[in-house]
Design an enzyme around this catalytic site. Sequence first.
Site, PDB file in Angstrom:
ATOM      1  N   HIS A 100      17.371  62.686  38.543  1.00  0.00           N
ATOM      2  CA  HIS A 100      17.443  62.520  39.993  1.00  0.00           C
ATOM      3  C   HIS A 100      16.491  61.400  40.415  1.00  0.00           C
ATOM      4  O   HIS A 100      15.555  61.057  39.684  1.00  0.00           O
ATOM      5  CB  HIS A 100      17.063  63.815  40.694  1.00  0.00           C
ATOM      6  CG  HIS A 100      18.060  64.908  40.512  1.00  0.00           C
ATOM      7  ND1 HIS A 100      18.083  66.020  41.325  1.00  0.00           N
ATOM      8  CD2 HIS A 100      19.062  65.073  39.610  1.00  0.00           C
ATOM      9  CE1 HIS A 100      19.065  66.823  40.933  1.00  0.00           C
ATOM     10  NE2 HIS A 100      19.669  66.269  39.897  1.00  0.00           N
ATOM     11  N   GLU A 160      14.068  61.293  42.614  1.00  0.00           N
ATOM     12  CA  GLU A 160      12.663  61.681  42.711  1.00  0.00           C
ATOM     13  C   GLU A 160      12.017  61.784  41.329  1.00  0.00           C
ATOM     14  O   GLU A 160      10.894  61.317  41.117  1.00  0.00           O
ATOM     15  CB  GLU A 160      12.510  63.025  43.444  1.00  0.00           C
ATOM     16  CG  GLU A 160      13.007  63.019  44.871  1.00  0.00           C
ATOM     17  CD  GLU A 160      14.460  63.473  45.016  1.00  0.00           C
ATOM     18  OE1 GLU A 160      14.807  63.952  46.109  1.00  0.00           O
ATOM     19  OE2 GLU A 160      15.242  63.355  44.055  1.00  0.00           O
ATOM     20  N   CYS A 175      15.764  68.716  45.806  1.00  0.00           N
ATOM     21  CA  CYS A 175      16.314  69.962  45.272  1.00  0.00           C
ATOM     22  C   CYS A 175      15.155  70.756  44.671  1.00  0.00           C
ATOM     23  O   CYS A 175      14.043  70.247  44.519  1.00  0.00           O
ATOM     24  CB  CYS A 175      17.377  69.650  44.223  1.00  0.00           C
ATOM     25  SG  CYS A 175      16.711  69.006  42.671  1.00  0.00           S
ATOM     26  N   CYS A 204      13.417  68.884  41.760  1.00  0.00           N
ATOM     27  CA  CYS A 204      12.607  67.750  42.199  1.00  0.00           C
ATOM     28  C   CYS A 204      11.367  68.215  42.956  1.00  0.00           C
ATOM     29  O   CYS A 204      10.287  67.648  42.790  1.00  0.00           O
ATOM     30  CB  CYS A 204      13.443  66.807  43.052  1.00  0.00           C
ATOM     31  SG  CYS A 204      14.726  65.949  42.096  1.00  0.00           S
TER      32      CYS A 204
END
Length: 192
Positions: free
Chosen positions: A88, A90, A118, A121
Amino acid sequence: MLPDNEAQGRLGALGSPSLHEHKRDAGHGRAGARANHWMEQAIATARAGIAAGQSPFGAVIVAQEVAQGRVVAASHNQVWATLDPTAHAEVGAIRLAAAKRQNIDLSGCVIYSTCEPCPMCMAAIHWARIDAVVYGASIADAAAAGFNELRVPAQTLIEQGGSRVRLEGGCLAEVCRGLFDEWRAAERGRAY
């Protein structure tokens, strides 16, 4: 570490807003012009990801130890490019920042993300000791765009987990939500 590419490893050079002002703005429930500046860099990073056929998420990590602030790392989502479901935006930005600083402790930094982190993250942000998260679109927005989200708000994770990370949502939210439309219109990426 994720593969280095132009968008992922790109450091921002759009000036340097005062992080003191960011702290004041974030503490009063509004992101403000300074946070908007950094979020615009996260949006540009997400757009580079969309152009590369990736999902519409971008993040930048800004160091606060200098009065003007500076981008330490920028990353877009790399899930499909790496076939890694943890890639992801992040997490990619955290990996780049830790490698650049040669330290997993990113205290003194703020992460600007085009979407609410999420649970994975948010946990990585906590473990990296990042001071604050400023995000645009919500987890609900990502789910509405077709992403398989765990619909647990970041604020719930912070409260239940006892994290000290500060959270500020809604920064350039309309533009960040619009990234999902840009991504669909590009017809190059897919949800996961």
